[in-house]
Design a protein around this motif. Structure first.
Motif, PDB file in Angstrom:
ATOM      1  N   ASP A 242       0.739  -1.193   0.215  1.00  0.00           N
ATOM      2  CA  ASP A 242       0.013  -0.028   0.005  1.00  0.00           C
ATOM      3  C   ASP A 242       0.897   1.194   0.027  1.00  0.00           C
ATOM      4  O   ASP A 242       1.741   1.650   0.980  1.00  0.00           O
ATOM      5  CB  ASP A 242      -0.908  -0.034   1.139  1.00  0.00           C
ATOM      6  N   ARG A 243       0.741   2.023  -0.912  1.00  0.00           N
ATOM      7  CA  ARG A 243       1.511   3.410  -1.090  1.00  0.00           C
ATOM      8  C   ARG A 243       0.571   4.601  -0.627  1.00  0.00           C
ATOM      9  O   ARG A 243       1.410   5.803  -0.553  1.00  0.00           O
ATOM     10  CB  ARG A 243       2.216   3.077  -2.534  1.00  0.00           C
ATOM     11  N   LEU A 244      -0.581   4.614  -0.743  1.00  0.00           N
ATOM     12  CA  LEU A 244      -1.389   5.695  -0.129  1.00  0.00           C
ATOM     13  C   LEU A 244      -1.945   5.517   1.109  1.00  0.00           C
ATOM     14  O   LEU A 244      -1.956   6.506   1.864  1.00  0.00           O
ATOM     15  CB  LEU A 244      -2.468   5.605  -1.124  1.00  0.00           C
ATOM     16  N   GLY A 245      -2.171   4.348   1.539  1.00  0.00           N
ATOM     17  CA  GLY A 245      -2.642   4.295   3.173  1.00  0.00           C
ATOM     18  C   GLY A 245      -4.315   4.366   3.101  1.00  0.00           C
ATOM     19  O   GLY A 245      -4.864   4.767   4.130  1.00  0.00           O
ATOM     20  N   LEU A 246      -5.108   4.222   1.987  1.00  0.00           N
ATOM     21  CA  LEU A 246      -6.341   4.572   2.129  1.00  0.00           C
ATOM     22  C   LEU A 246      -6.886   3.169   2.531  1.00  0.00           C
ATOM     23  O   LEU A 246      -8.107   3.036   3.003  1.00  0.00           O
ATOM     24  CB  LEU A 246      -6.934   4.707   0.594  1.00  0.00           C
ATOM     25  N   ASP A 247      -6.425   1.933   2.124  1.00  0.00           N
ATOM     26  CA  ASP A 247      -6.969   0.773   2.414  1.00  0.00           C
ATOM     27  C   ASP A 247      -6.667   0.241   4.151  1.00  0.00           C
ATOM     28  O   ASP A 247      -5.485   0.639   4.349  1.00  0.00           O
ATOM     29  CB  ASP A 247      -6.449  -0.463   1.898  1.00  0.00           C
ATOM     30  N   GLU A 248      -7.620   0.220   4.789  1.00  0.00           N
ATOM     31  CA  GLU A 248      -7.473  -0.278   6.264  1.00  0.00           C
ATOM     32  C   GLU A 248      -7.495  -1.792   6.401  1.00  0.00           C
ATOM     33  O   GLU A 248      -8.787  -2.322   6.462  1.00  0.00           O
ATOM     34  CB  GLU A 248      -8.152   0.699   7.126  1.00  0.00           C
ATOM     35  N   ALA A 291      -4.677  12.153   5.854  1.00  0.00           N
ATOM     36  CA  ALA A 291      -3.554  12.606   4.971  1.00  0.00           C
ATOM     37  C   ALA A 291      -3.861  12.182   3.547  1.00  0.00           C
ATOM     38  O   ALA A 291      -4.008  12.649   2.581  1.00  0.00           O
ATOM     39  CB  ALA A 291      -2.189  12.869   5.184  1.00  0.00           C
ATOM     40  N   ALA A 292      -3.897  10.713   3.478  1.00  0.00           N
ATOM     41  CA  ALA A 292      -4.122  10.009   2.278  1.00  0.00           C
ATOM     42  C   ALA A 292      -5.579  10.486   1.662  1.00  0.00           C
ATOM     43  O   ALA A 292      -5.528  10.564   0.429  1.00  0.00           O
ATOM     44  CB  ALA A 292      -4.142   8.508   2.690  1.00  0.00           C
ATOM     45  N   ARG A 293      -6.674  10.517   2.457  1.00  0.00           N
ATOM     46  CA  ARG A 293      -7.894  10.883   1.883  1.00  0.00           C
ATOM     47  C   ARG A 293      -7.928  12.365   1.639  1.00  0.00           C
ATOM     48  O   ARG A 293      -8.665  12.728   0.497  1.00  0.00           O
ATOM     49  CB  ARG A 293      -9.128  10.695   3.144  1.00  0.00           C
ATOM     50  N   GLN A 294      -7.435  12.971   2.237  1.00  0.00           N
ATOM     51  CA  GLN A 294      -7.113  14.366   1.681  1.00  0.00           C
ATOM     52  C   GLN A 294      -6.619  14.481   0.272  1.00  0.00           C
ATOM     53  O   GLN A 294      -6.750  15.328  -0.546  1.00  0.00           O
ATOM     54  CB  GLN A 294      -6.484  15.445   2.957  1.00  0.00           C
ATOM     55  N   PHE A 295      -5.294  13.846   0.335  1.00  0.00           N
ATOM     56  CA  PHE A 295      -4.676  13.701  -0.902  1.00  0.00           C
ATOM     57  C   PHE A 295      -5.457  13.339  -1.995  1.00  0.00           C
ATOM     58  O   PHE A 295      -5.673  14.118  -3.350  1.00  0.00           O
ATOM     59  CB  PHE A 295      -3.339  12.903  -0.998  1.00  0.00           C
ATOM     60  N   THR A 296      -6.235  12.089  -1.967  1.00  0.00           N
ATOM     61  CA  THR A 296      -7.116  11.712  -3.240  1.00  0.00           C
ATOM     62  C   THR A 296      -8.015  12.797  -3.583  1.00  0.00           C
ATOM     63  O   THR A 296      -8.587  12.667  -4.656  1.00  0.00           O
ATOM     64  CB  THR A 296      -7.573  10.434  -2.840  1.00  0.00           C
ATOM     65  N   GLU A 297      -8.836  13.245  -2.404  1.00  0.00           N
ATOM     66  CA  GLU A 297      -9.976  14.353  -2.613  1.00  0.00           C
ATOM     67  C   GLU A 297      -9.337  15.551  -3.294  1.00  0.00           C
ATOM     68  O   GLU A 297     -10.012  15.888  -4.389  1.00  0.00           O
ATOM     69  CB  GLU A 297     -10.729  14.778  -1.275  1.00  0.00           C
ATOM     70  N   ARG A 298      -8.226  15.941  -3.020  1.00  0.00           N
ATOM     71  CA  ARG A 298      -7.524  17.042  -3.696  1.00  0.00           C
ATOM     72  C   ARG A 298      -7.100  16.696  -5.120  1.00  0.00           C
ATOM     73  O   ARG A 298      -7.544  17.473  -6.240  1.00  0.00           O
ATOM     74  CB  ARG A 298      -6.406  17.699  -2.988  1.00  0.00           C
ATOM     75  N   LEU A 299      -6.646  15.423  -5.309  1.00  0.00           N
ATOM     76  CA  LEU A 299      -6.235  14.970  -6.919  1.00  0.00           C
ATOM     77  C   LEU A 299      -7.747  14.833  -7.595  1.00  0.00           C
ATOM     78  O   LEU A 299      -7.540  15.130  -8.865  1.00  0.00           O
ATOM     79  CB  LEU A 299      -5.747  13.502  -6.554  1.00  0.00           C
ATOM     80  N   SER A 300      -8.681  14.362  -6.827  1.00  0.00           N
ATOM     81  CA  SER A 300     -10.079  14.404  -7.810  1.00  0.00           C
ATOM     82  C   SER A 300     -10.434  15.678  -8.116  1.00  0.00           C
ATOM     83  O   SER A 300     -10.765  15.810  -9.455  1.00  0.00           O
ATOM     84  CB  SER A 300     -11.132  13.664  -6.897  1.00  0.00           C
ATOM     85  N   GLU A 301     -10.233  16.859  -7.147  1.00  0.00           N
ATOM     86  CA  GLU A 301     -10.769  18.035  -7.745  1.00  0.00           C
ATOM     87  C   GLU A 301      -9.655  18.563  -8.811  1.00  0.00           C
ATOM     88  O   GLU A 301     -10.257  18.981  -9.739  1.00  0.00           O
ATOM     89  CB  GLU A 301     -10.710  18.782  -6.499  1.00  0.00           C
ATOM     90  N   VAL A 302      -8.660  18.331  -8.837  1.00  0.00           N
ATOM     91  CA  VAL A 302      -7.774  18.824  -9.791  1.00  0.00           C
ATOM     92  C   VAL A 302      -8.012  18.104 -11.155  1.00  0.00           C
ATOM     93  O   VAL A 302      -8.229  18.906 -12.321  1.00  0.00           O
ATOM     94  CB  VAL A 302      -6.176  18.723  -9.454  1.00  0.00           C
ATOM     95  N   ILE A 303      -8.530  16.596 -11.219  1.00  0.00           N
ATOM     96  CA  ILE A 303      -8.563  16.026 -12.087  1.00  0.00           C
ATOM     97  C   ILE A 303      -9.914  16.649 -12.983  1.00  0.00           C
ATOM     98  O   ILE A 303      -9.997  16.619 -14.265  1.00  0.00           O
ATOM     99  CB  ILE A 303      -8.565  14.558 -12.098  1.00  0.00           C
ATOM    100  N   GLU A 304     -10.779  16.674 -11.950  1.00  0.00           N
ATOM    101  CA  GLU A 304     -12.282  17.249 -12.636  1.00  0.00           C
ATOM    102  C   GLU A 304     -12.157  18.639 -13.183  1.00  0.00           C
ATOM    103  O   GLU A 304     -12.750  19.010 -14.075  1.00  0.00           O
ATOM    104  CB  GLU A 304     -13.406  17.269 -11.466  1.00  0.00           C
ATOM    105  N   GLU A 305     -11.479  19.571 -12.394  1.00  0.00           N
ATOM    106  CA  GLU A 305     -10.994  21.039 -13.138  1.00  0.00           C
ATOM    107  C   GLU A 305     -10.314  21.196 -14.288  1.00  0.00           C
ATOM    108  O   GLU A 305     -10.274  22.001 -14.954  1.00  0.00           O
ATOM    109  CB  GLU A 305     -10.399  21.889 -12.065  1.00  0.00           C
TER     110      GLU A 305
END
Length: 311
Positions: A242-248, A291-305
């Protein structure tokens, strides 16, 4: 199941033995305490005879109001061959009918000067601790920034060496090699060390060291609630980590599920620092900062924009 005897209560709470001494070694199988008020009134249909019976002011006052012909009968039914003990609270006088019945059935009758409610609470806490389900796990338990971290892995992977480095960094050792775990509540696991190896660490090539002697009393503690499990394994180049830490991932111990992280070990990785950071990150997650969830949410926003330059 751990074994608790009536004698243990007698010694722990410094109770006075009135009668029924032959049954002092009777086993106690439940932490539930009974105050047999309705039984005093004659209703024994659902009498929990396997519990400790507490007789306080209410029960004894009612008993005194009973006709002479009923008193002996009530106490005879109260004393059974599976009743661990009958405890009189507040230092009240023990009825003769109870003494006679307890001697016949060998039910220990004990007396305490403590109030009924307070004694009931103390007995329950003591019995829940002693009768809690237990297991033993091969690993190391360390208190890191207030988080109980259970480090597991195959023999020789470096658990004890990592624990030593953590102790040097100011954290506290609870147990090495064998961790005794008891489930004190539905979701509470408490780890301790076997008495024989308490405060000891085994380091290959060095032998056994006494952590408290070397680093002081502040480097050890007797028990700790387990909040996080970290599994150490030799690095497998074919395995995807796991490199992001999203899976628990979860690990079940007795009936409780604990968060588990798998950390690959190879030369050059400072495992102690990684575990230290994992404990801090675990605390942050419990406070709502992921932090992992915040990063993926920010990444999704950037991709959508469509603004990939921000990446």
């Amino acid at each position: 199941m751990p074994k608790v005897l009536t004698k243990d209560l007698f010694e722990k709470f410094q109770l006075e033995l009135i009668s029924g001494e032959e049954g002092i070694n009777r086993p106690i199988t439940t932490s539930d305490i009974s105050r047999p008020g309705i039984e005093m009134a004659g209703y024994f249909e659902f009498y929990p005879a396997e519990r400790i019976q507490l007789l306080g002011r209410t029960e004894l006052s009612f008993f005194e109001e009973l006709p002479e012909s009923e008193r002996a009968l009530r106490m005879d039914r109260l004393c059974t061959d599976i009743t661990p003990a009958i405890i009189i609270t507040r230092g009240f006088e023990v009825p003769n009918e109870l003494i006679e019945a307890s001697e016949r059935e060998s039910v220990p009758v004990l007396r305490s000067g403590i109030k009924t409610t307070r004694l009931s609470s103390r007995l329950t806490n003591f019995l829940e601790s002693k009768l809690a389900p237990t297991t033993a796990v091969h690993g190391v338990l360390v208190d890191i920034y207030g988080v109980g971290v259970l480090i597991t892995g195959k023999s020789g992977v470096g658990k004890s060496e990592t624990a030593l480095e953590l102790v040097k960094r100011g954290h506290r050792l609870v147990a090495d090699d064998c961790v005794e775990i008891r489930q004190e509540d539905q979701d509470t696991l408490v780890g301790t060390s076997p008495e024989l190896i308490e405060h000891l660490l085994e380091i290959r090539g060095l032998g056994i060291i006494n952590v408290m002697t070397l680093f002081g009393a502040g480097a050890v503690r007797s028990n700790k609630k387990i909040s996080l499990v970290i599994s150490l394994e030799n690095w497998d180049s074919k395995k995807q980590y796991d490199r992001l830490g999203l899976d628990e991932e979860k690990m079940k111990i007795i009936d409780t599920e604990i968060t588990k992280l798998t950390i690959p070990v190879r030369p050059g990785r400072n495992i102690a620092v990684i575990i230290e950071v994992a404990a801090m990150n675990f605390r942050l997650k419990r406070m709502g900062v992921n932090a992992a969830r915040q990063f993926t949410e920010r990444l999704s926003e950037v991709i959508e924009e469509g603004d990939l330059e921000e990446l």
